[in-house]
Design an enzyme around this catalytic site. Structure first.
Site, PDB file in Angstrom:
ATOM      1  N   TYR A  96      29.048  54.555 -16.880  1.00  0.00           N
ATOM      2  CA  TYR A  96      30.244  53.727 -17.082  1.00  0.00           C
ATOM      3  C   TYR A  96      31.082  54.265 -18.234  1.00  0.00           C
ATOM      4  CZ  TYR A  96      27.972  51.354 -21.057  1.00  0.00           C
ATOM      5  OH  TYR A  96      27.372  51.069 -22.256  1.00  0.00           O
ATOM      6  N   CYS A  97      32.357  53.902 -18.204  1.00  0.00           N
ATOM      7  CA  CYS A  97      33.282  54.250 -19.281  1.00  0.00           C
ATOM      8  C   CYS A  97      34.056  52.975 -19.637  1.00  0.00           C
ATOM      9  CB  CYS A  97      34.195  55.394 -18.859  1.00  0.00           C
ATOM     10  SG  CYS A  97      35.243  55.023 -17.440  1.00  0.00           S
ATOM     11  N   ARG A  98      35.290  53.096 -20.043  1.00  0.00           N
ATOM     12  CA  ARG A  98      36.068  51.911 -20.405  1.00  0.00           C
ATOM     13  C   ARG A  98      36.553  51.157 -19.175  1.00  0.00           C
ATOM     14  NH1 ARG A  98      41.229  53.349 -23.215  1.00  0.00           N
ATOM     15  NH2 ARG A  98      41.809  53.616 -21.054  1.00  0.00           N
TER      16      ARG A  98
END
Length: 129
Positions: A96-98
């Site tokens: 995951y990222c932002r």
């Protein structure tokens, strides 16, 4: 003689067609990772204690919070590929990222590096919190 040329020509065309068959039928883009929403990600985390959570945000972003037990490897850092190659390629990863963009790119790079069980969390940490 002409009949033999025609038969030979048909044979050659058939041979070419059959040898190219797999290339024509096989899609060029393969699914290299799964996409899940936050609810599915939470289920995956709960059901797989060996799942590795991989946060690919920058250190400034991770200061705002992270999913418990996630490891950080900044996708924007020039050493990203070196760092992912230190990971166990046989494990399952939830990336995951932002907001979900970098994690897709991270999954693509990880797949190219030989990782086979990758899941991208759509919406990223923004959707999680």
């Amino acid at each position: 003689y002409i009949v033999m040329k025609i038969v030979f020509g048909i044979f050659v065309l058939a041979l070419i067609a059959f040898s190219c068959k797999d290339k024509l039928v096989t899609p060029t883009a393969q699914t290299i990772y799964k996409n899940v929403d936050v609810a599915q990600a939470k289920q995956l985390i709960a059901s797989n204690p060996n799942l590795v959570l991989l946060d690919v945000r920058t250190p400034g972003e991770t200061k705002e919070g992270m999913i418990d037990n996630a490891i950080e490897i900044d996708y924007k850092n020039s050493n990203f590929e070196t760092e992912i190659n230190k990971l166990d390629k046989t494990k399952s990863y939830l990336v995951y990222c932002r907001s979900g963009g970098r994690s897709v790119s991270a999954c693509e790079k990880m797949s190219a590096a030989g990782f086979t069980d990758l899941t991208n969390m759509k919406g990223g940490y923004s959707a999680w919190k």
